[in-house]
Design a protein around this motif. Structure first.
Motif, PDB file in Angstrom:
ATOM      1  N   GLU A   8       0.834  -1.213   0.000  1.00 17.31           N
ATOM      2  CA  GLU A   8       0.000   0.000   0.000  1.00 17.31           C
ATOM      3  C   GLU A   8       0.864   1.257   0.000  1.00 17.31           C
ATOM      4  OE1 GLU A   8      -0.054  -2.474   2.185  1.00 17.31           O
ATOM      5  OE2 GLU A   8      -2.087  -2.979   2.820  1.00 17.31           O
ATOM      6  N   LEU A   9       1.980   1.203   0.738  1.00 16.45           N
ATOM      7  CA  LEU A   9       2.867   2.366   0.813  1.00 16.45           C
ATOM      8  C   LEU A   9       3.394   2.723  -0.577  1.00 16.45           C
ATOM      9  CD1 LEU A   9       4.691   4.469   2.212  1.00 16.45           C
ATOM     10  CD2 LEU A   9       6.322   2.623   2.656  1.00 16.45           C
ATOM     11  N   TYR A  10       3.792   1.712  -1.334  1.00 16.52           N
ATOM     12  CA  TYR A  10       4.396   1.957  -2.652  1.00 16.52           C
ATOM     13  C   TYR A  10       3.336   2.411  -3.655  1.00 16.52           C
ATOM     14  CZ  TYR A  10       8.317   0.038  -0.310  1.00 16.52           C
ATOM     15  OH  TYR A  10       9.314  -0.135   0.600  1.00 16.52           O
ATOM     16  N   ARG A  11       2.142   1.901  -3.515  1.00 19.06           N
ATOM     17  CA  ARG A  11       1.046   2.358  -4.375  1.00 19.06           C
ATOM     18  C   ARG A  11       0.813   3.846  -4.149  1.00 19.06           C
ATOM     19  NH1 ARG A  11      -0.125   0.022  -8.476  1.00 19.06           N
ATOM     20  NH2 ARG A  11      -1.897  -1.352  -8.242  1.00 19.06           N
ATOM     21  N   TYR A  59     -12.363   0.299  -4.525  1.00 24.05           N
ATOM     22  CA  TYR A  59     -11.395   0.283  -3.412  1.00 24.05           C
ATOM     23  C   TYR A  59     -10.450   1.464  -3.599  1.00 24.05           C
ATOM     24  CZ  TYR A  59      -8.365  -1.631  -6.987  1.00 24.05           C
ATOM     25  OH  TYR A  59      -7.672  -1.792  -8.137  1.00 24.05           O
ATOM     26  N   GLN A  60      -9.766   1.846  -2.512  1.00 22.73           N
ATOM     27  CA  GLN A  60      -8.845   2.978  -2.604  1.00 22.73           C
ATOM     28  C   GLN A  60      -7.787   2.911  -1.516  1.00 22.73           C
ATOM     29  OE1 GLN A  60     -10.924   6.624  -3.089  1.00 22.73           O
ATOM     30  NE2 GLN A  60      -9.212   7.431  -4.265  1.00 22.73           N
ATOM     31  N   VAL A  61      -6.552   3.227  -1.881  1.00 21.69           N
ATOM     32  CA  VAL A  61      -5.498   3.362  -0.882  1.00 21.69           C
ATOM     33  C   VAL A  61      -5.406   4.840  -0.562  1.00 21.69           C
ATOM     34  CG1 VAL A  61      -3.128   2.775  -0.286  1.00 21.69           C
ATOM     35  CG2 VAL A  61      -4.275   1.577  -2.134  1.00 21.69           C
ATOM     36  N   GLU A  62      -5.393   5.145   0.714  1.00 24.69           N
ATOM     37  CA  GLU A  62      -5.559   6.546   1.096  1.00 24.69           C
ATOM     38  C   GLU A  62      -4.467   6.969   2.065  1.00 24.69           C
ATOM     39  OE1 GLU A  62      -8.993   8.935   3.554  1.00 24.69           O
ATOM     40  OE2 GLU A  62      -9.193   6.783   3.198  1.00 24.69           O
ATOM     41  N   GLU A  63      -3.922   8.155   1.878  1.00 26.66           N
ATOM     42  CA  GLU A  63      -2.960   8.698   2.827  1.00 26.66           C
ATOM     43  C   GLU A  63      -3.727   9.409   3.928  1.00 26.66           C
ATOM     44  OE1 GLU A  63      -0.152  11.283   0.985  1.00 26.66           O
ATOM     45  OE2 GLU A  63       0.963  11.588   2.833  1.00 26.66           O
ATOM     46  N   LYS A  64      -3.485   9.019   5.171  1.00 28.82           N
ATOM     47  CA  LYS A  64      -4.287   9.560   6.273  1.00 28.82           C
ATOM     48  C   LYS A  64      -3.725  10.856   6.837  1.00 28.82           C
ATOM     49  CE  LYS A  64      -7.346   6.188   7.097  1.00 28.82           C
ATOM     50  NZ  LYS A  64      -7.663   5.205   8.080  1.00 28.82           N
ATOM     51  N   ARG A  65      -2.356  10.932   6.899  1.00 25.09           N
ATOM     52  CA  ARG A  65      -1.740  12.142   7.466  1.00 25.09           C
ATOM     53  C   ARG A  65      -0.905  12.785   6.401  1.00 25.09           C
ATOM     54  NH1 ARG A  65       0.704   9.970  13.142  1.00 25.09           N
ATOM     55  NH2 ARG A  65      -0.967   8.521  13.566  1.00 25.09           N
ATOM     56  N   LYS A  66      -1.032  14.104   6.271  1.00 23.43           N
ATOM     57  CA  LYS A  66      -0.251  14.796   5.238  1.00 23.43           C
ATOM     58  C   LYS A  66       0.564  15.905   5.838  1.00 23.43           C
ATOM     59  CE  LYS A  66      -3.274  13.426   1.605  1.00 23.43           C
ATOM     60  NZ  LYS A  66      -4.175  13.700   0.570  1.00 23.43           N
TER      61      LYS A  66
END
Ligand SMILES: O=C(O)CCC(=O)C(=O)O
Length: 278
Positions: free
Chosen positions: A163-166, A271-278
């Motif tokens: 997920e991190l690399y995506r 589905y979606q990979v999401e960044e929670k903290r920016k």
């Protein structure tokens, strides 16, 4: 932006002598710069690995002594340096961070990344390995836009979390850094497979500069690798220390993404990979 350039991966046997480790690193940078490399990459914990450094020992602020040495070298040669990682002192914190820096040709730090996934497992011989006892995980996904393209940052055990690399690819990364100090046992079984998977599924180059040699707690696997976005192993070291050269070609990376458009074919409505903290 430069589309094609030479890179160097330094495979190190870092031991409990920071000054020697850094002297070796600087000599390898000189060698790589002289041979025309525009980016020099180091492995995880490049500056110090030792029994007597203690939990979180050998830690330094960033910028600090070790990163300072790398910054001077980057400016001296006008090249990019990815500093693998070092143990970063966090003011007021008991635990340190396992931190990478990317340094630009003017000697300034362009990006800093703190390892997200700490390596907490039981080794095959039953010994526990608990990185989180001394390392506090980071909480940010980091990319860096540069004249050599957009880089995605990660460290070692992170490679097991696709997920991190995506997310890095979605944020624009074309080249992924995975500095490693893999154990021999897990490296033999998994390292190549994981690096190639991250390259293929994201249409990215993967640069994995590695530790080699016998450390106090484990034997490091070596096998630094450069993988192209089609999953081909372009460069592979054995267990020796030294500099290993390869080429990044961003036109080739574009061509691979056209040929296999899996990033574009994602079903973000399902589905979606999401960044929670920016
Ligand atoms: O994932 C692995 O097998 C090794 C990871 C590791 O050694 C590390 O993250 O320091």
């Amino acid at each position: 932006m430069k589309r094609k350039y030479k890179i160097a991966m330094v495979q190190m046997d870092t031991q409990n002598n920071k000054e020697k480790n850094l002297e070796d690193a600087c000599a390898w940078i000189d060698e790589a710069a002289a041979s025309g490399a525009e980016l020099v990459c180091f492995p995880e914990v490049m500056n110090l690995i030792g029994k007597n450094t203690g939990p979180g020992g050998g830690r330094e602020p960033i910028p600090g002594y070790s990163t300072g040495r790398l910054m001077e070298k980057a400016a001296e040669h006008g090249i990019y340096i990815h500093g693998g990682s070092i143990t970063e002192e966090i003011p007021g914190e008991k635990r340190a961070c396992n931190t990478s820096v990317l340094i630009g040709p003017d000697g300034r730090i362009l990006a800093k990344y703190q390892k997200l996934h700490t390596f907490d497992i039981t080794l095959a011989d039953g010994r526990p390995f608990r990185e989180s006892d001394r390392i506090r995980p980071g909480d940010a996904v980091v990319t860096a836009e540069t004249e050599l393209g957009c880089f995605g940052m990660s460290i070692c055990y992170d490679v097991r979390f696709p997920e991190l690399y995506r997310l890095l690819a979605i944020k624009g990364a074309r080249v992924l850094f995975v500095p490693v100090s893999f154990t021999k046992e897990t490296g033999e079984e998994h390292l190549e497979m994981l690096l190639r998977a991250r390259a293929v599924e994201n249409g990215c180059y993967v640069i994995a500069a590695a530790q080699t040699g016998v450390k106090p707690a484990y034997t490091a696997y070596g096998n630094s690798m450069l993988i192209d976005p089609w999953g081909k192993v372009l460069v592979r070291a054995g267990s020796e220390t030294g500099v290993f050269y390869g080429e990044i070609d961003l036109d080739h990376a574009d061509a691979v993404r056209r040929r296999m458009p899996s990033l574009e074919s994602r079903r973000t409505d399902v589905y979606q990979v999401e960044e929670k903290r920016k």
